[in-house]
Design a protein around this motif. Sequence first.
Motif, PDB file in Angstrom:
ATOM      1  N   ASN A 203       1.080  -0.982   0.073  1.00  0.00           N
ATOM      2  CA  ASN A 203      -0.343  -0.425  -0.090  1.00  0.00           C
ATOM      3  C   ASN A 203       1.030   1.258   0.462  1.00  0.00           C
ATOM      4  O   ASN A 203       0.836   2.415   0.775  1.00  0.00           O
ATOM      5  N   ASN A 204       2.002   0.641  -0.497  1.00  0.00           N
ATOM      6  CA  ASN A 204       3.208   2.097  -0.926  1.00  0.00           C
ATOM      7  C   ASN A 204       2.565   3.317  -1.844  1.00  0.00           C
ATOM      8  O   ASN A 204       3.676   4.300  -1.956  1.00  0.00           O
ATOM      9  N   LYS A 205       1.950   3.117  -2.348  1.00  0.00           N
ATOM     10  CA  LYS A 205       0.962   4.254  -3.226  1.00  0.00           C
ATOM     11  C   LYS A 205      -0.466   4.478  -3.346  1.00  0.00           C
ATOM     12  O   LYS A 205      -1.246   4.902  -3.661  1.00  0.00           O
ATOM     13  N   GLY A 206      -0.778   3.514  -2.603  1.00  0.00           N
ATOM     14  CA  GLY A 206      -2.594   3.613  -1.836  1.00  0.00           C
ATOM     15  C   GLY A 206      -3.388   3.067  -2.576  1.00  0.00           C
ATOM     16  O   GLY A 206      -4.573   3.165  -2.609  1.00  0.00           O
ATOM     17  N   GLU A 207      -2.627   1.919  -2.995  1.00  0.00           N
ATOM     18  CA  GLU A 207      -3.315   0.566  -4.417  1.00  0.00           C
ATOM     19  C   GLU A 207      -4.303   0.136  -2.995  1.00  0.00           C
ATOM     20  O   GLU A 207      -5.163  -0.468  -4.016  1.00  0.00           O
ATOM     21  N   ARG A 208      -4.464  -0.167  -2.003  1.00  0.00           N
ATOM     22  CA  ARG A 208      -5.695  -0.978  -1.147  1.00  0.00           C
ATOM     23  C   ARG A 208      -6.431   0.386  -0.730  1.00  0.00           C
ATOM     24  O   ARG A 208      -7.000  -0.405  -0.215  1.00  0.00           O
ATOM     25  N   ASP A 209      -6.364   1.576  -1.504  1.00  0.00           N
ATOM     26  CA  ASP A 209      -7.352   2.147  -0.705  1.00  0.00           C
ATOM     27  C   ASP A 209      -8.358   3.091  -2.366  1.00  0.00           C
ATOM     28  O   ASP A 209      -8.296   4.049  -2.339  1.00  0.00           O
ATOM     29  N   PRO A 210      -9.432   2.501  -2.218  1.00  0.00           N
ATOM     30  CA  PRO A 210      -9.932   2.484  -3.417  1.00  0.00           C
ATOM     31  C   PRO A 210     -11.231   3.296  -3.279  1.00  0.00           C
ATOM     32  O   PRO A 210     -11.218   3.932  -1.874  1.00  0.00           O
ATOM     33  N   PRO A 211     -11.646   3.543  -3.929  1.00  0.00           N
ATOM     34  CA  PRO A 211     -12.132   4.915  -3.883  1.00  0.00           C
ATOM     35  C   PRO A 211     -13.963   4.881  -3.406  1.00  0.00           C
ATOM     36  O   PRO A 211     -14.565   3.596  -3.455  1.00  0.00           O
ATOM     37  N   ALA A 212     -14.581   5.434  -3.039  1.00  0.00           N
ATOM     38  CA  ALA A 212     -16.494   4.653  -2.081  1.00  0.00           C
ATOM     39  C   ALA A 212     -16.480   5.077  -3.436  1.00  0.00           C
ATOM     40  O   ALA A 212     -16.690   5.502  -4.727  1.00  0.00           O
ATOM     41  N   GLY A 213     -18.013   4.906  -3.421  1.00  0.00           N
ATOM     42  CA  GLY A 213     -19.318   4.272  -4.827  1.00  0.00           C
ATOM     43  C   GLY A 213     -19.473   3.137  -5.159  1.00  0.00           C
ATOM     44  O   GLY A 213     -18.913   2.186  -4.616  1.00  0.00           O
ATOM     45  N   THR A 214     -20.464   3.018  -6.840  1.00  0.00           N
ATOM     46  CA  THR A 214     -20.203   2.015  -7.093  1.00  0.00           C
ATOM     47  C   THR A 214     -19.762   1.531  -8.128  1.00  0.00           C
ATOM     48  O   THR A 214     -19.741   2.743  -9.094  1.00  0.00           O
ATOM     49  N   PHE A 215     -19.172   0.723  -8.565  1.00  0.00           N
ATOM     50  CA  PHE A 215     -18.962   0.181  -9.967  1.00  0.00           C
ATOM     51  C   PHE A 215     -19.154  -1.458 -10.226  1.00  0.00           C
ATOM     52  O   PHE A 215     -19.569  -2.064  -9.506  1.00  0.00           O
ATOM     53  N   SER A 216     -19.120  -2.013 -11.582  1.00  0.00           N
ATOM     54  CA  SER A 216     -19.919  -2.789 -12.630  1.00  0.00           C
ATOM     55  C   SER A 216     -18.440  -3.890 -12.565  1.00  0.00           C
ATOM     56  O   SER A 216     -18.437  -4.653 -13.188  1.00  0.00           O
ATOM     57  N   GLN A 217     -17.155  -3.112 -12.568  1.00  0.00           N
ATOM     58  CA  GLN A 217     -15.685  -3.720 -13.030  1.00  0.00           C
ATOM     59  C   GLN A 217     -14.652  -3.300 -12.203  1.00  0.00           C
ATOM     60  O   GLN A 217     -14.044  -1.764 -12.342  1.00  0.00           O
ATOM     61  N   ILE A 218     -13.629  -4.162 -12.306  1.00  0.00           N
ATOM     62  CA  ILE A 218     -12.726  -3.790 -11.403  1.00  0.00           C
ATOM     63  C   ILE A 218     -11.147  -3.963 -11.918  1.00  0.00           C
ATOM     64  O   ILE A 218     -11.470  -4.854 -12.498  1.00  0.00           O
ATOM     65  N   ALA A 219      -9.762  -3.437 -12.097  1.00  0.00           N
ATOM     66  CA  ALA A 219      -8.445  -4.234 -12.811  1.00  0.00           C
ATOM     67  C   ALA A 219      -7.818  -3.974 -11.788  1.00  0.00           C
ATOM     68  O   ALA A 219      -7.211  -2.807 -11.407  1.00  0.00           O
ATOM     69  N   THR A 220      -6.573  -4.565 -11.360  1.00  0.00           N
ATOM     70  CA  THR A 220      -5.873  -4.372 -10.536  1.00  0.00           C
ATOM     71  C   THR A 220      -4.348  -4.497 -11.048  1.00  0.00           C
ATOM     72  O   THR A 220      -4.236  -4.989 -11.884  1.00  0.00           O
TER      73      THR A 220
END
Length: 259
Positions: A87-104
């Motif tokens: 989490n040194n770049k904030g990659e574990r801190d997704p935004p609030a809200g609702t979504f339909s698809q994710i990609a890491t």
Amino acid sequence: MGSATTLPCLLGITLAALGGCSGELGTLLYLSAGFDRIYGMRDDGSIVQWGANNSMPEGPFLQVDTAREHCCALHEDGTIHCWGGWNNKGERDPPAGTFSQIATGGTFGCALDDAGAITCWGWEDVVELTPKGETFTQISAGSAHVCGLRENGTILCWGDNDEGEADPPDGTYTEVAAGGDHSCALDPDGKVHCWGEDTWGQSDPPGGTYVQVTTGNGHSCALEPDGEVKCWGGTETWPDGYYVRLSTTYRKQPRTPIP
């Protein structure tokens, strides 16, 4: 690690192919392969892991996606949950809200909302370049770049472009897959097109017709209509059998580059 009865194919952590597998872990509907771990999603929306020992959030989930070290999952209520990694770049801190698809990606994540807009978080070089005012139907994250499939079938990529991985060809496509330093896409005729780094032949797809393409770090794989798997680039072998979905990941020690 899953046994042969629960995972039809598990070649190290390089390639995972899912063929409606079931066993003591239940029925797995989805697999995502990371640097040294694999996450699977059961038919009840719960998540199982191999090669990692992370504390995971409760589901049920609709999608799970992992990259080098961290993993994110899309809850059935549309919210995003992430865990693992540094989490040194904030990659574990997704935004609030609702979504339909994710990609890491390497140290970032992106998500597609119901309106087709993309939001990214984590590594600022990707976040700052995320397009605004565009509408997408699919996203894919590589090591340090992202590609999105627009509503009209064209592709837009952003992030690192040292090897041309963010310069997609003209034309229309039905799927895009961003890998380490290369990308591939499937056109409406089922042909695979790749661009970017080609050190190990990962951007030199075989001819034929396919229904899915996926990319890792130095290798790519595609699924034929009859369920057979074809791989190219830095992978020594691929499984016999018939499958319905593929996932590739980062390869720690690629083969010797092709001459």
